[in-house]
Motif scaffolding. Structure first.
Motif, PDB file in Angstrom:
ATOM      1  N   ALA A   7       0.832  -1.205   0.000  1.00  0.00           N
ATOM      2  CA  ALA A   7       0.000   0.000   0.000  1.00  0.00           C
ATOM      3  C   ALA A   7       0.864   1.250   0.000  1.00  0.00           C
ATOM      4  O   ALA A   7       0.543   2.250  -0.653  1.00  0.00           O
ATOM      5  CB  ALA A   7      -0.932  -0.003   1.209  1.00  0.00           C
ATOM      6  N   ARG A  11       0.642   4.011  -3.017  1.00  0.00           N
ATOM      7  CA  ARG A  11       0.247   5.396  -2.736  1.00  0.00           C
ATOM      8  C   ARG A  11       1.210   6.393  -3.368  1.00  0.00           C
ATOM      9  O   ARG A  11       0.805   7.498  -3.749  1.00  0.00           O
ATOM     10  CB  ARG A  11       0.196   5.637  -1.213  1.00  0.00           C
ATOM     11  CG  ARG A  11      -1.077   5.207  -0.550  1.00  0.00           C
ATOM     12  CD  ARG A  11      -1.217   5.843   0.832  1.00  0.00           C
ATOM     13  NE  ARG A  11      -0.066   5.579   1.682  1.00  0.00           N
ATOM     14  CZ  ARG A  11       0.034   4.517   2.491  1.00  0.00           C
ATOM     15  NH1 ARG A  11      -0.939   3.626   2.524  1.00  0.00           N
ATOM     16  NH2 ARG A  11       1.112   4.352   3.241  1.00  0.00           N
ATOM     17  N   THR A  65      -1.815  -4.202  -7.448  1.00  0.00           N
ATOM     18  CA  THR A  65      -3.101  -4.256  -6.755  1.00  0.00           C
ATOM     19  C   THR A  65      -3.599  -5.696  -6.671  1.00  0.00           C
ATOM     20  O   THR A  65      -3.575  -6.429  -7.657  1.00  0.00           O
ATOM     21  CB  THR A  65      -4.147  -3.392  -7.488  1.00  0.00           C
ATOM     22  OG1 THR A  65      -3.732  -2.022  -7.472  1.00  0.00           O
ATOM     23  CG2 THR A  65      -5.509  -3.498  -6.803  1.00  0.00           C
TER      24      THR A  65
END
Length: 388
Positions: A7, A11, A65
């Motif tokens: 993550a 980001r 993802t």
């Protein structure tokens, strides 16, 4: 790598970001049903138009993802392999000259296409980038910024994308007042749906691990084992789906295929407790002794040797360890399916204790204990006496 590491990188995959800088991008075009490189092009990422940069950044986010052990897999490199990818990627990562970087990435491309032509034209994209992760939060007393000290992690990210066929359209020409046939001749790279890709090296809590590579499958639980073994030279592994299937087979082998719902709820609860207790550590694993313990704590009387034998029979390795998170992923939101010929019921693992199979008027029925009136499409069900 864990979900927090992933993550964190996702980001930062955005344009004009001082915490993640992409230095070079290298695109290789492969014609369908061919094992030859048709064209390749390398350039500084900053030379791309901003719109192009954003398209690629969004594509890279999609590569990274998905759930670990379902769509994303951390692979350990094999020790021995010809033309080892670990060495190629490491050289590419450390090379100072663009030509050296290109040469290493072309070697990786050759490994991808050798004896494996694609059904459609594809574009293989490599980027070299650097990910900076702050080491500490801002100290209000010393006015020290969290960016005064960072972990610096150079990495290579690869994405493979297929191309879409040019559009064929009929258009109306307002000036000439006539209908015309229009066809685009240039294929379009589908950057919205990457086929596969990988990240090297793995980055865990700010530390680079060059002994592991993160592989991204195109679809969940459908890894390309040829790509993993022949291209990345990664060791064999089990998907979360396969781990779950092994666990179910072991349980059936040890206690049979009939299990009280409340006992099953206790089994999932015990495993979930193990996951939660080790959430900050490496993903907890269960060997045959752990499975024996879980079954015993859930009220089952089991034979240790029988559990060990079941592991040996099903996995060919009595020392095999199951990832606990594969057995109870997203515990509180996951649904366990109760399958019948009349209907399929989905219920959370922790609520299995409220489900029972009973005999009612000579028929087997599923009984679910509820605290309030049940609803069917917004209509409350009328309560009925059990004997009616």
């Amino acid at each position: 790598m864990d979900k927090k590491d992933l993550a964190g990188i996702r980001r930062q995959l955005k344009v004009d970001n001082d915490l993640l800088k992409v230095s070079d991008i290298f695109n290789v075009y492969i014609m369908k049903e061919s094992t030859d490189i048709y064209h390749h092009q390398s350039q500084p990422f900053e030379m791309l138009d901003r719109d192009q940069q954003e398209l690629f950044m969004n594509n890279f986010k999609k590569v990274l993802t998905g759930q670990l052990d379902e769509k994303l897999f951390e692979l350990k490199f094999k020790r021995d392999a010809e033309n080892h990818s670990q060495l190629i990627l490491h050289k590419g990562l450390l090379s100072n000259e663009i030509e050296d970087w290109k040469e290493q990435m072309l070697q990786m491309t050759e490994k991808m296409i050798t004896d494996h032509p694609y059904e459609k034209d594809v574009v293989i994209t490599f980027i070299r980038a650097e990910y900076m992760k702050p080491m500490k939060r801002r100290n209000e007393e010393t006015e020290e910024s969290e960016r005064d000290a960072v972990y610096s992690n150079p990495f290579i990210l690869c994405s493979i994308n297929q191309t879409q066929e040019p559009k064929k359209e009929i258009k109306f020409d307002y000036v000439e007042k006539e209908f015309k046939y229009k066809i685009e001749v240039d294929p379009v790279i589908d950057l919205k749906n990457p086929m596969t890709g990988f990240l090297f090296p793995c980055i865990t809590d700010g530390a680079s691990d060059v002994n592991h590579v993160l592989y991204a499958a195109g679809k969940a639980n459908e890894p390309d084992y040829r790509f993993i073994e022949d291209v990345l030279n990664g060791e064999e592994f089990m998907t979360a789906k396969e781990d779950k299937a092994v666990f179910e087979e072991v349980i059936k082998d040890v206690v049979g295929d009939q299990l009280n719902p409340s006992t099953l709820a206790n089994v999932y609860g015990e495993i979930n407790r193990t996951v939660e207790e080790n959430e900050e550590d490496t993903a907890p694993k269960l060997d045959y002794k752990d499975v024996e313990r879980v079954l015993t704590q859930s009220g089952e009387t089991v034979d240790s040797e029988k559990v060990k034998t079941a592991f040996q029979r099903i996995t060919d390795d009595e020392s095999y360890e199951l990832k606990a998170s594969s057995i109870v992923p997203k515990y509180k939101s996951k649904s366990i399916k109760i399958n019948t010929k009349i209907a399929n019921i989905a219920i959370s693992p922790q609520d299995l204790q409220y489900v029972k199979q009973v005999n009612y008027k000579g028929k087997r029925c599923i009984m679910i204990e509820v605290e309030e009136d049940a609803e069917i499409d917004g209509f409350k069900m009328l309560p009925e006496a059990f004997g009616e």
